[in-house]
Design an enzyme around this catalytic site. Structure first.
Site, mmCIF file in Angstrom:
data_model
loop_
_atom_site.group_PDB
_atom_site.id
_atom_site.type_symbol
_atom_site.label_atom_id
_atom_site.label_comp_id
_atom_site.label_asym_id
_atom_site.label_seq_id
_atom_site.Cartn_x
_atom_site.Cartn_y
_atom_site.Cartn_z
ATOM 1 C CG ASP A 156 -2.202 0.995 1.103
ATOM 2 O OD1 ASP A 156 -2.351 1.594 0.017
ATOM 3 O OD2 ASP A 156 -2.806 1.379 2.090
ATOM 4 C CG HIS A 157 -0.524 5.306 0.173
ATOM 5 N ND1 HIS A 157 -0.702 6.146 -0.603
ATOM 6 C CD2 HIS A 157 -1.750 5.001 0.723
ATOM 7 C CE1 HIS A 157 -1.952 6.696 -0.724
ATOM 8 N NE2 HIS A 157 -2.764 5.799 0.079
ATOM 9 C CD GLU A 255 -5.921 1.708 -5.410
ATOM 10 O OE1 GLU A 255 -6.711 0.503 -5.350
ATOM 11 O OE2 GLU A 255 -5.949 2.448 -4.363
ATOM 12 C CE LYS A 297 -5.003 8.105 7.327
ATOM 13 N NZ LYS A 297 -4.854 7.085 6.092
ATOM 14 C CG HIS A 329 -6.833 5.263 -0.823
ATOM 15 N ND1 HIS A 329 -5.542 5.309 -0.877
ATOM 16 C CD2 HIS A 329 -7.125 4.340 -1.593
ATOM 17 C CE1 HIS A 329 -5.219 4.518 -1.916
ATOM 18 N NE2 HIS A 329 -6.204 3.809 -2.180
#
Ligand code: ZN
Length: 475
Positions: A156-157, A255, A297, A329
């Protein structure tokens, strides 16, 4: 369940039917060593597990990376798959390596495919884990629970070629490319560079009919600014694609993430990035724009709902037009926008959550050990300003009640308070890595893992309830 002299996870019993059958299952261990595999190969051959012999033809094999690799080869359902091609996929990111059994119960119920292993390099550093640990924890949980649906593993990221290589070499089935360092937010109409002729020819004076009654067009100024902001990001993504994914050597989805940037992605910007990538021959399964409003978040959406509803509609049309899925996200707890996301994407999406399973783990602490919770909460307050450097949050510590004045039974209610949620959410790395002064021992980490092990059932229930609420609104 007692089986062959071990305390066995019932759903983990697997057999390999060969001339000489081999049986593999997971048994409960105690203390630090924890659970282990039992491999019973009788008078046949050990299929490759390393461990200690407990009887003739029986070994007890630790949950090591080496043994995980053997297990993944023997039992393909314990290996990650590409799930972005499914209509609904959902990223979970088990930071602690203990949430997957709870997550599994959710995906046995809902029509969506999980990405159990999902971690950014920042999260790895903050939790002191490696991608090997993240993948293995997911594989072992899947084996333990006998989960036979496909599931994914997301690097991820990721921002660098080295990190992409690292995740792919371990068999991760999804790369989320973080383009943020190549997005030029400082570009505006005054300083945007001149446009190359091919871009002018492609866009200026054209109407882009993307269907569903939606037509996009660019003014020269729009285009100059958009090309200035995203041009380098597109080139970076195309370069990473060519180096790692184009050949098909790795079985992984791609992605494109342009969400970690300071300004929202407008529909025109989204269209431009997608179009340029596709024209450059980049094949990607999902794209994560940054939506308008705030996706902070662990708390609900904040911002103009009407504008969000209008824009998500166009973002979804663009994604449909180019045949990829929108990826959302920081999706944890965005309950007020889930109905619009579900509707506008026609329930075809990828949604990522991450820290929410950490918050549920801390809710377990608040419920099961109020004293320990108070200690951690006060520590979190003391390091909040340090943690804030890594996250964009608007937490008001003044709105969090004093934990000493709260009755034990009221502590779990702190997890209904947005400011308190964010306080605990962003301090996870500092809480987990905190060491006692002048010592190498952890202040909280070991106590927490002991407690979570003891209260596993409660943790699974809380996860099911909380993540289930997300899926109820989205699916
Ligand atoms: Zn993101």
């Amino acid at each position: 369940m007692q089986y062959a002299g071990f305390d066995v996870y019932e759903k983990s019993i697997n057999k390999i039917n060969s001339a000489r059958p081999v049986e593999v299952f997971m048994a409960k261990g105690s203390g630090k060593q924890g659970d282990f595999l039992v491999v019973n190969f009788g008078n046949g051959e050990n299929p490759g597990f390393k461990g200690e012999k407990t009887a003739e033809g029986v070994i007890k094999a630790p949950l090591s990376h080496e043994n995980a690799d053997v297990m993944r080869k023997l039992f393909p359902f314990t290996s990650p798959s590409r799930v972005l091609g499914k209509e609904r996929s959902f990223g979970l990111g088990d930071r602690l390596g203990i949430a997957t059994p709870g997550h599994i119960k959710i995906f046995e119920k809902y029509d969506a495919y999980p990405v159990f292993a999902q971690q950014s390099i920042r999260e790895l550093n903050l939790t002191n884990r490696r991608y090997e640990d993240v993948l293995d924890a997911a594989s072992f949980a899947v084996f333990r629970e006998g989960f036979k649906k496909e599931w994914g593993a997301d690097g991820d990221h990721l921002k660098t070629a080295e990190d992409i290589q690292y995740a792919l070499s371990l068999g991760f089935t999804m790369i989320t490319l973080d383009c943020s360092e190549h997005i030029r937010n400082d570009i505006n109409a005054a300083n945007a560079p001149a446009l190359p002729q091919n871009i002018i020819d492609k866009y200026i004076g054209k109407q882009f009919d993307i269907g569903e009654g939606t037509v996009l067009n660019f003014t020269e100024e729009d285009l100059r600014v958009i090309n200035g902001i995203y041009g380098k990001a597109v080139a970076f993504a195309a370069d990473m694609y060519r180096r790692f994914l184009k050949s098909g050597k790795y079985n992984a989805d791609f992605e494109i993430s342009i969400d970690e940037t300071s300004t929202p992605t407008t529909p025109l910007q989204h269209y431009f990035v997608a179009r340029e990538l596709i024209d450059a021959g980049v094949s990607f399964a999902t794209m994560a724009p940054r939506f308008c409003g705030e996706f902070q978040k662990g708390v609900d959406y904040s911002g103009d709902l009407e504008q969000f509803n209008k824009e998500i509609k166009v973002h979804a049309i663009i994604a449909r037009h180019f045949k990829y899925k929108l990826s959302i996200h920081s999706g944890s707890d965005k309950f007020s926008v889930f109905p619009a996301i579900g509707k506008e994407t026609r329930h075809i999406f990828h949604v990522k959550t991450a820290g929410t399973n950490w918050l549920e783990a801390m809710r377990v602490v608040a419920q099961a050990d109020p004293g320990l919770y108070r200690e951690i909460h006060k520590y979190a307050l003391s390091v909040f300003s340090e943690a804030k450097k890594y996250y964009h949050v608007t937490t008001d510590l003044g709105k969090i009640p004093d934990v000493d004045s709260l009755a034990n039974g009221d502590l779990p209610k702190l997890f209904e308070n947005n400011d308190s949620r964010q306080l605990i959410h962003i301090t996870y790395g500092l809480i987990l890595s905190r060491k006692n002064p002048g010592s190498e021992t952890f202040t909280f980490r070991d106590k927490l893992y002991d407690l979570w092990q003891k209260h596993e059932e409660l943790y699974n229930q809380l996860l099911f309830r909380h993540i289930g609420k997300h899926l109820d609104l989205l699916v």
